[in-house]
Design an enzyme around this catalytic site. Structure first.
Site, PDB file in Angstrom:
ATOM      1  N   ASP A  78       0.743  -1.268   0.000  1.00  0.00           N
ATOM      2  CA  ASP A  78       0.000   0.000   0.000  1.00  0.00           C
ATOM      3  C   ASP A  78       0.775   1.323   0.000  1.00  0.00           C
ATOM      4  OD1 ASP A  78      -1.780  -2.017   0.275  1.00  0.00           O
ATOM      5  OD2 ASP A  78      -3.015  -1.015   1.760  1.00  0.00           O
TER       6      ASP A  78
ATOM      7  N   GLU B 154      -0.888  -7.814  12.827  1.00  0.00           N
ATOM      8  CA  GLU B 154      -0.663  -7.592  11.398  1.00  0.00           C
ATOM      9  C   GLU B 154       0.797  -7.213  11.135  1.00  0.00           C
ATOM     10  OE1 GLU B 154      -3.142  -4.410  10.053  1.00  0.00           O
ATOM     11  OE2 GLU B 154      -2.887  -4.864   7.923  1.00  0.00           O
TER      12      GLU B 154
HETATM   13  C1  9WN Z   1      -5.967  -2.902   0.567  1.00  0.00           C
HETATM   14  C2  9WN Z   1      -5.469  -7.564   3.542  1.00  0.00           C
HETATM   15  C3  9WN Z   1      -4.665  -6.493   2.823  1.00  0.00           C
HETATM   16  C4  9WN Z   1      -3.257  -6.999   2.444  1.00  0.00           C
HETATM   17  C5  9WN Z   1      -2.351  -5.869   1.979  1.00  0.00           C
HETATM   18  C6  9WN Z   1      -2.360  -4.779   3.023  1.00  0.00           C
HETATM   19  C7  9WN Z   1      -3.795  -4.296   3.263  1.00  0.00           C
HETATM   20  C8  9WN Z   1      -5.664  -3.302   2.014  1.00  0.00           C
HETATM   21  C9  9WN Z   1      -5.956  -2.124   2.922  1.00  0.00           C
HETATM   22  O1  9WN Z   1      -4.588  -5.372   3.694  1.00  0.00           O
HETATM   23  O2  9WN Z   1      -4.300  -3.716   2.078  1.00  0.00           O
HETATM   24  O3  9WN Z   1      -5.805  -3.993  -0.292  1.00  0.00           O
HETATM   25  O4  9WN Z   1      -7.101  -1.964   3.311  1.00  0.00           O
HETATM   26  O5  9WN Z   1      -5.066  -1.342   3.208  1.00  0.00           O
HETATM   27  O6  9WN Z   1      -1.534  -3.734   2.642  1.00  0.00           O
HETATM   28  O7  9WN Z   1      -1.059  -6.367   1.785  1.00  0.00           O
HETATM   29  O8  9WN Z   1      -3.354  -7.952   1.429  1.00  0.00           O
HETATM   30  O9  9WN Z   1      -4.745  -8.072   4.620  1.00  0.00           O
END
Ligand code: 9WN
Length: 439
Positions: free
Chosen positions: A169, A411
């Site tokens: 992100d 996380e």
């Molecule tokens: C957008 C789900 C995902 C991971 C990504 C992480 C985060 C999402 C967010 O969460 O991204 O896709 O809402 O920020 O950066 O790596 O797959 O865990």
């Protein structure tokens, strides 16, 4: 009970709590849908617990595959409660979107082949072949899509059109590009008048996680604005490129692709699957083209702007992922390893920070701008092992496991203090812990 047994038990409980029957959500509240690379990492853990369930995790991803071959980065949990999320993406605006499920309109790092092979490792030869046959067509279609859609000039490197496609992100190379070239006038205006705080009222994520651990308001606005622009172009790559929105040949994504291609070829060999010759050529080219991302002056790899071909020389965790690709020279790999050994770069108390400590972007608590993440540690440890750095890989795994000793499968983690950050009970942290403890 031996401590590692206890940790496996706790990690299993996290996966069970996040299990939606045929897919696993990353974490309750913050992430109530299915994500592509999350499910791949989750399946890598699940294979030790229940091979059938691990297979189902992957098969459930395939239900979201678009008619052009794309595997979307998110498949939404159905139901009225999530209507707002479905509406943000409106996958139905594209003629390629699948029927009966709502998805996002972009992809995520191609970890699919890795997960398929790791599950296969746990099977008898016969079962493995059957498994490979079951997933072969969608997997091949996905890799073909990656090239037809995302490598329009046949350069060997595939491009990404949104930071979410990297899974990293707010990673500095992407954010620096965004701030330099792509902030729309109204966001710049809000920045100047210090009114971005208003965005805080609309954000869901900061209701669950402290704001300083997520992306800033301005980055959140920019990410959603970029997403809306893609939706307006109905996720059609020609239209997107015509308007030269974001287009970056991401280093992490392409490193993962190099490895995914190796797995694809291994699967093909095992079942005598036919790989079309144009795909074979492109696979060779990707291996070679990854080297174009090397910068001889700073002796590092970087992502590259698709249009200008300029390297985006901002270091981040991406820098280390060519180790996972496994195709870079021993000499270059050794330079990357040196930066992991250096406590001022990628080697603080708890490895590996998502941004090196000696750069201005480093922040030990902010999402992909400093904290330690288990999935990138898993990829790097795997690369280290394959380059013969067995002790380094072990130290990295041990350092990661230390972070979850107290049963907090968060996380991400502070690389200096080890404090748990972001969402609690995060699935891939639990799954990869299991994978490491069962290695
Ligand atoms: C957008 C789900 C995902 C991971 C990504 C992480 C985060 C999402 C967010 O969460 O991204 O896709 O809402 O920020 O950066 O790596 O797959 O865990």
């Amino acid at each position: 009970m031996h401590n590692s047994e206890k940790i496996i038990e706790q990690a299993t409980a996290v996966l069970n709590a996040n299990d939606h029957g045929y897919y696993t959500i990353p974490a309750a509240n913050l992430y109530p849908h299915q994500w592509l690379w999350d499910s791949c990492f989750i399946a890598i853990g699940l294979r030790h617990l229940d091979i059938e369930r691990a297979k189902i995790e992957i098969l459930s991803l395939l239900r979201g595959q678009w008619k052009n071959g794309m595997i979307p980065h998110m498949i939404f949990t159905p139901g009225r409660a999530y209507k707002r999320d479905h509406n943000i993406w409106r996958s139905w605006v594209s003629p390629y979107a699948p029927e009966g499920v709502f998805t996002s309109g972009i992809t995520q790092p191609p970890l699919l082949a890795e997960a398929i092979v790791r599950i296969g490792e746990k099977m008898t030869l016969l079962d493995r072949r059957e498994w490979y046959r079951q997933v072969w067509r969608p997997l091949l279609a996905y890799h073909q899509w990656l090239y037809t859609d995302r490598d329009p000039h046949a350069e060997g490197l595939v491009l990404q059109i949104h930071p979410w496609e990297t899974g990293l992100d707010n990673t500095p190379p992407w954010m620096s590009e965004l701030h330099e070239h792509l902030l729309p006038w109204w966001i710049r205006g809000m920045q100047k008048t210090h009114t971005t705080g208003i965005m805080g009222l609309f954000r869901r994520d900061t209701r669950f996680v402290p704001a300083n651990q997520r992306y800033s308001n301005i980055d959140a606005m920019a990410l959603y604005d970029a997403q809306r622009r893609l939706r307006r172009k109905v996720y059609d790559i020609d239209k997107v490129l015509d308007h030269s929105l974001f287009a970056i040949e991401d280093l992490a994504f392409n490193s993962i692709l190099v490895r995914a291609n190796e797995h694809l070829l291994e699967i093909a060999r095992s079942i005598r699957g036919h790989v079309p010759s144009d795909l074979l050529q492109r696979i060779d080219l990707t291996r070679a083209s990854l080297e174009e991302l090397w910068d001889p002056y700073t002796e590092q790899y970087y992502p590259r702007d698709f249009v200008t071909h300029k390297l985006i020389t901002v270091p981040s965790i991406e820098t280390l992922l060519p180790l996972y690709a496994g195709t870079v020279s021993k000499e270059r790999a050794a330079l990357l390893v040196k930066s992991i050994e250096n406590e001022h770069v990628f080697g603080p108390g708890f490895p590996v920070p998502s941004v090196p400590l000696n750069t201005p972007w480093f922040n030990p608590e902010r999402y992909w701008q400093g904290p330690v993440w288990f999935n990138t540690n898993w990829l790097i440890a795997d690369g280290l092992r394959r380059y013969g750095y067995k002790d380094h890989a072990e130290a990295l795994i041990e350092g990661s496991l230390e972070l979850v000793q107290n049963g907090h499968f968060n996380e991400y983690f502070n690389p200096i203090s080890g404090a748990p950050l972001g969402a609690a009970n995060f699935s891939w942290t639990a799954a990869l812990t299991i994978d490491w403890l069962k290695r």
